[in-house]
Motif scaffolding. Structure first.
Motif, mmCIF file in Angstrom:
data_model
loop_
_atom_site.group_PDB
_atom_site.id
_atom_site.type_symbol
_atom_site.label_atom_id
_atom_site.label_comp_id
_atom_site.label_asym_id
_atom_site.label_seq_id
_atom_site.Cartn_x
_atom_site.Cartn_y
_atom_site.Cartn_z
ATOM 1 N N ASN A 264 0.785 -1.337 0.100
ATOM 2 C CA ASN A 264 -0.004 0.063 0.028
ATOM 3 C C ASN A 264 0.677 1.391 -0.164
ATOM 4 O O ASN A 264 0.267 2.434 0.230
ATOM 5 C CB ASN A 264 -1.095 0.021 1.272
ATOM 6 C CG ASN A 264 -1.945 -1.177 1.139
ATOM 7 O OD1 ASN A 264 -2.197 -1.751 0.122
ATOM 8 N ND2 ASN A 264 -2.260 -1.674 2.404
ATOM 9 N N VAL A 266 1.937 4.398 -1.065
ATOM 10 C CA VAL A 266 1.252 5.419 -1.967
ATOM 11 C C VAL A 266 2.499 5.913 -2.968
ATOM 12 O O VAL A 266 2.124 5.964 -4.102
ATOM 13 C CB VAL A 266 0.695 6.455 -1.306
ATOM 14 C CG1 VAL A 266 0.484 7.721 -2.224
ATOM 15 C CG2 VAL A 266 -0.468 6.010 -0.493
ATOM 16 N N GLU A 287 -5.129 1.881 -12.807
ATOM 17 C CA GLU A 287 -5.298 0.868 -11.623
ATOM 18 C C GLU A 287 -4.250 1.196 -10.483
ATOM 19 O O GLU A 287 -4.780 1.061 -9.136
ATOM 20 C CB GLU A 287 -5.000 -0.649 -12.005
ATOM 21 C CG GLU A 287 -5.283 -1.571 -10.748
ATOM 22 C CD GLU A 287 -4.780 -3.088 -11.332
ATOM 23 O OE1 GLU A 287 -4.733 -3.901 -10.472
ATOM 24 O OE2 GLU A 287 -4.939 -3.370 -12.582
ATOM 25 N N ASP A 288 -3.061 1.619 -10.709
ATOM 26 C CA ASP A 288 -2.042 2.024 -9.594
ATOM 27 C C ASP A 288 -2.495 3.455 -9.056
ATOM 28 O O ASP A 288 -2.375 3.525 -7.835
ATOM 29 C CB ASP A 288 -0.720 2.276 -10.208
ATOM 30 C CG ASP A 288 -0.002 0.927 -10.126
ATOM 31 O OD1 ASP A 288 -0.355 -0.229 -9.612
ATOM 32 O OD2 ASP A 288 1.186 0.688 -11.047
ATOM 33 N N LEU A 290 -5.501 4.659 -8.916
ATOM 34 C CA LEU A 290 -6.790 4.478 -8.154
ATOM 35 C C LEU A 290 -6.440 3.876 -6.921
ATOM 36 O O LEU A 290 -7.117 4.198 -5.736
ATOM 37 C CB LEU A 290 -7.816 3.835 -8.928
ATOM 38 C CG LEU A 290 -8.424 4.399 -9.924
ATOM 39 C CD1 LEU A 290 -9.475 3.384 -10.810
ATOM 40 C CD2 LEU A 290 -9.268 5.376 -9.666
ATOM 41 N N LYS A 291 -5.411 2.845 -6.796
ATOM 42 C CA LYS A 291 -5.261 2.259 -5.593
ATOM 43 C C LYS A 291 -4.546 3.327 -4.606
ATOM 44 O O LYS A 291 -4.863 3.433 -3.447
ATOM 45 C CB LYS A 291 -4.187 1.034 -5.887
ATOM 46 C CG LYS A 291 -4.308 0.212 -4.363
ATOM 47 C CD LYS A 291 -3.267 -1.126 -4.843
ATOM 48 C CE LYS A 291 -3.189 -1.730 -3.393
ATOM 49 N NZ LYS A 291 -2.384 -3.031 -3.750
ATOM 50 N N LYS A 293 -5.085 6.485 -4.475
ATOM 51 C CA LYS A 293 -5.987 7.454 -4.114
ATOM 52 C C LYS A 293 -6.773 6.751 -2.815
ATOM 53 O O LYS A 293 -7.330 7.602 -2.182
ATOM 54 C CB LYS A 293 -6.941 7.555 -5.565
ATOM 55 C CG LYS A 293 -7.904 8.894 -5.060
ATOM 56 C CD LYS A 293 -8.882 9.163 -6.320
ATOM 57 C CE LYS A 293 -9.801 10.246 -6.019
ATOM 58 N NZ LYS A 293 -10.753 10.312 -7.206
ATOM 59 N N LYS A 294 -6.855 5.421 -2.796
ATOM 60 C CA LYS A 294 -7.634 4.741 -2.072
ATOM 61 C C LYS A 294 -6.950 5.369 -0.481
ATOM 62 O O LYS A 294 -7.693 5.389 0.477
ATOM 63 C CB LYS A 294 -7.724 3.449 -2.066
ATOM 64 C CG LYS A 294 -8.271 2.481 -0.892
ATOM 65 C CD LYS A 294 -8.312 1.196 -1.385
ATOM 66 C CE LYS A 294 -8.993 0.120 -0.148
ATOM 67 N NZ LYS A 294 -8.989 -1.267 -0.544
ATOM 68 N N TYR A 295 -5.820 5.492 -0.595
ATOM 69 C CA TYR A 295 -4.826 5.486 0.625
ATOM 70 C C TYR A 295 -4.386 7.053 0.620
ATOM 71 O O TYR A 295 -4.045 7.436 1.915
ATOM 72 C CB TYR A 295 -3.842 4.718 0.733
ATOM 73 C CG TYR A 295 -3.923 3.021 0.733
ATOM 74 C CD1 TYR A 295 -4.513 2.593 1.846
ATOM 75 C CD2 TYR A 295 -3.821 2.647 -0.731
ATOM 76 C CE1 TYR A 295 -5.059 1.177 1.602
ATOM 77 C CE2 TYR A 295 -4.016 1.257 -0.595
ATOM 78 C CZ TYR A 295 -4.781 0.518 0.364
ATOM 79 O OH TYR A 295 -4.882 -0.646 0.585
ATOM 80 N N PRO A 297 -6.833 9.847 -0.581
ATOM 81 C CA PRO A 297 -7.866 10.377 -1.075
ATOM 82 C C PRO A 297 -7.852 12.072 -1.495
ATOM 83 O O PRO A 297 -8.419 12.533 -2.510
ATOM 84 C CB PRO A 297 -9.178 10.054 -0.388
ATOM 85 C CG PRO A 297 -8.681 9.838 1.090
ATOM 86 C CD PRO A 297 -7.062 9.445 0.720
#
Length: 368
Positions: A264, A266, A287-288, A290-291, A293-295, A297
């Protein structure tokens, strides 16, 4: 610096900038040789280093040569001379190997003789007789190295550290080894700030070499955390340099190394996404991002990259639309039908005629 707005970017050269370097060292800028399955063709003069070892210089180095017990960082490719079969390539691992002059493995005796004759940054072709290589038995690790095989090495000496107070690296404590790597990292950070990217990468590579797989495998708990706190930023800063140099595949490899330890992370996701996007791998890049951004935002840099990808996709769609339009042409417009009055009058006349005939038949049937 160009990437100052990236998420959680490693502070390059910002902390402990003035810490003194306690080990004498040498390093030089360089770049990986072009991938080739056969040994390089070299026209330079043959230098006899030993009755079993010769050298031809491919690229000159500078500065001093390593002394006995110096810890050398190098890349090499190795072939069996008779078959020209390549059996090892450290460039593929994206990290240099560590060789202590005078404490090398027996099968690397000839290689060590060659490295001891080189200057930092020098690249050379070494010819090593079997007696100073894998000997009469050949190699168990490399089955394609037969017994009594003479060897060819394409070697680049990235840099070296002289021994610190007579202590070889293998004799350092964990703290000393991590500390030495951290100083290398800070040297690289300072060079990065000066835009000396190749030189910075050499420092990061040598820092990483302090913490090879065999060393990391032995660490647990706080010591492993301490090592990763130095090692992972070096990989990520390497990726930053490689992106600036448009060496995107290598940058992806550096980020992926970090993600095997911290899935995870970033910064690793962000930089890998940038490298993939530069290679046109837009789906994988998204995909990278968006992942990441999940951590993170609220991070503006991630949002910007996602927006650029969306604009790229839109532009590509419009371009494809225009291409297909040119292939199939515009859709033909429907022509308005013109009214033919003569046909209408004729159809009316026929309908009246048939109506009269029908009426006449009905009257006739009634009369009968």
């Amino acid at each position: 610096m160009e990437e100052a707005q990236e998420p959680h970017i490693e502070s390059l050269g910002h902390d402990d900038e003035n810490e003194a370097i306690t080990e004498s060292s040498a390093f030089v800028k360089g770049e990986p040789p072009e991938e080739d399955s056969s040994p390089p063709k070299v026209d330079s003069e043959v230098e006899i280093l030993h009755e079993k070892v010769t050298k031809q210089i491919i690229k000159e180095g500078h500065g001093e040569k390593p002394s006995k017990y110096s810890t050398c960082f190098l890349h090499y490719r190795a072939w069996t001379e008779s078959t020209q079969h390549k059996f090892e390539d450290t460039w593929n691992e994206q990290r240099p190997i560590e060789l202590v002059i005078g404490k090398e493995k027996k099968e690397m005796t000839g290689l060590a003789i060659g490295v001891a004759s080189m200057k930092a940054g020098e690249r050379a072709l070494l010819r090593v007789s079997w007696e100073l290589g894998y000997g009469k038995e050949g190699s168990f690790s490399f089955p394609n190295v037969p017994p009594m095989a003479d060897l060819l090495y394409e070697v680049e000496l990235i840099g070296f550290d002289e021994t610190k107070e007579g202590k070889a690296r293998g004799d350092m404590t964990v703290e000393e080894r991590i500390g030495a790597a951290d100083r290398r990292k800070m040297d690289g950070n300072a060079l990065f700030k000066e835009e000396k990217l190749e030189e910075a990468m050499r420092q990061y590579e040598m820092a990483i070499a302090y913490m090879g797989d065999d060393f990391m495998f032995q660490l647990f708990g706080k010591y492993r955390d301490m090592a990763l706190a130095v090692k992972n930023p070096c990989h990520l800063n390497m990726a930053a340099c490689l992106i600036k140099l448009n060496r995107y595949e290598e940058a992806i490899g550096q980020c992926s190394t970090v993600l095997t330890e911290e899935e995870n992370n970033v910064k690793a996701l962000f930089r890998r996404g940038k490298a993939k996007a530069a290679l046109g791998q837009t789906d994988a890049a998204r995909e990278d991002f968006l992942k990441a951004k999940k951590y993170a935002p609220e991070d503006k840099a991630i949002a910007k990259e996602l927006r650029l990808l969306a604009e790229h996709d839109k532009a590509l769609y419009q371009k494809q639309k225009e291409i297909y339009k040119g292939i199939f042409g515009p859709r033909p417009e429907a022509k308005p039908k013109t009214t033919n009055w003569l046909i209408l009058i004729w159809q009316w006349f026929l309908s009246v005629f048939y109506s009269l005939v029908k009426l006449f038949k009905e009257k006739r049937q009634k009369s009968d």
